[in-house]
Motif scaffolding. Structure first.
Motif, PDB file in Angstrom:
ATOM      1  N   ASN A   5       0.756  -1.198   0.061  1.00  0.00           N
ATOM      2  CA  ASN A   5       0.245  -0.062   0.036  1.00  0.00           C
ATOM      3  C   ASN A   5       0.854   0.878  -0.258  1.00  0.00           C
ATOM      4  N   ASP A   6       1.525   1.187   0.566  1.00  0.00           N
ATOM      5  CA  ASP A   6       2.702   2.749   1.136  1.00  0.00           C
ATOM      6  C   ASP A   6       4.085   2.227   0.423  1.00  0.00           C
ATOM      7  N   ILE A   7       4.679   2.062  -0.639  1.00  0.00           N
ATOM      8  CA  ILE A   7       5.782   2.110  -0.665  1.00  0.00           C
ATOM      9  C   ILE A   7       7.341   2.905   0.640  1.00  0.00           C
ATOM     10  N   GLU A   8       6.278   3.772   0.883  1.00  0.00           N
ATOM     11  CA  GLU A   8       7.684   4.543   0.990  1.00  0.00           C
ATOM     12  C   GLU A   8       7.870   3.520   2.450  1.00  0.00           C
ATOM     13  N   SER A   9       6.515   3.630   3.549  1.00  0.00           N
ATOM     14  CA  SER A   9       6.907   2.518   4.708  1.00  0.00           C
ATOM     15  C   SER A   9       7.629   1.599   5.037  1.00  0.00           C
ATOM     16  N   SER A  10       7.296   0.765   3.248  1.00  0.00           N
ATOM     17  CA  SER A  10       7.553  -0.375   3.444  1.00  0.00           C
ATOM     18  C   SER A  10       9.156  -0.538   3.083  1.00  0.00           C
TER      19      SER A  10
END
Length: 101
Positions: free
Chosen positions: A13-18
């Motif tokens: 969902n969220d590439i930054e946090s992943s």
């Protein structure tokens, strides 16, 4: 037929946090981060030592990746194998009634 596993694609969902989770908490190293405009996704490639992990996040709700994410949630999207002859390997898999996308 298959020489080695090249990479595993994981939809998030969220590439930054992943990317932060995979790098800071799991010890992977970010190799490259790109936008693939024709697929409406952003991708981050992480060094998994003998392979690569590709994190994929949709940039548009109309993308196939967004539909995948809404139906199945985060998780494995694809596994990419290295082969000597892509055309021949695809023909062989098709002859075995494998579903090719």
């Amino acid at each position: 037929m298959f020489k080695r596993m090249d990479h595993v694609g994981i939809v998030v969902n969220d590439i930054e946090s992943s990317v932060e989770t995979y790098c800071d908490q799991l010890g992977f190293t970010l190799l490259e981060r790109i936008t693939i405009e024709e697929q409406l996704v952003e991708a981050a490639f992480l060094d998994a030592h003998n392979s690569t992990i590709e994190l994929i996040s949709p940039t548009d709700e109309a993308s196939g990746t967004a539909r995948f994410l809404s139906k199945r949630g985060e998780g494995t999207h694809h596994i990419c194998y290295e082969v000597d002859d892509l055309v021949g390997t695809l023909a062989e898999l098709k002859a075995q009634d494998m579903r090719l996308i």
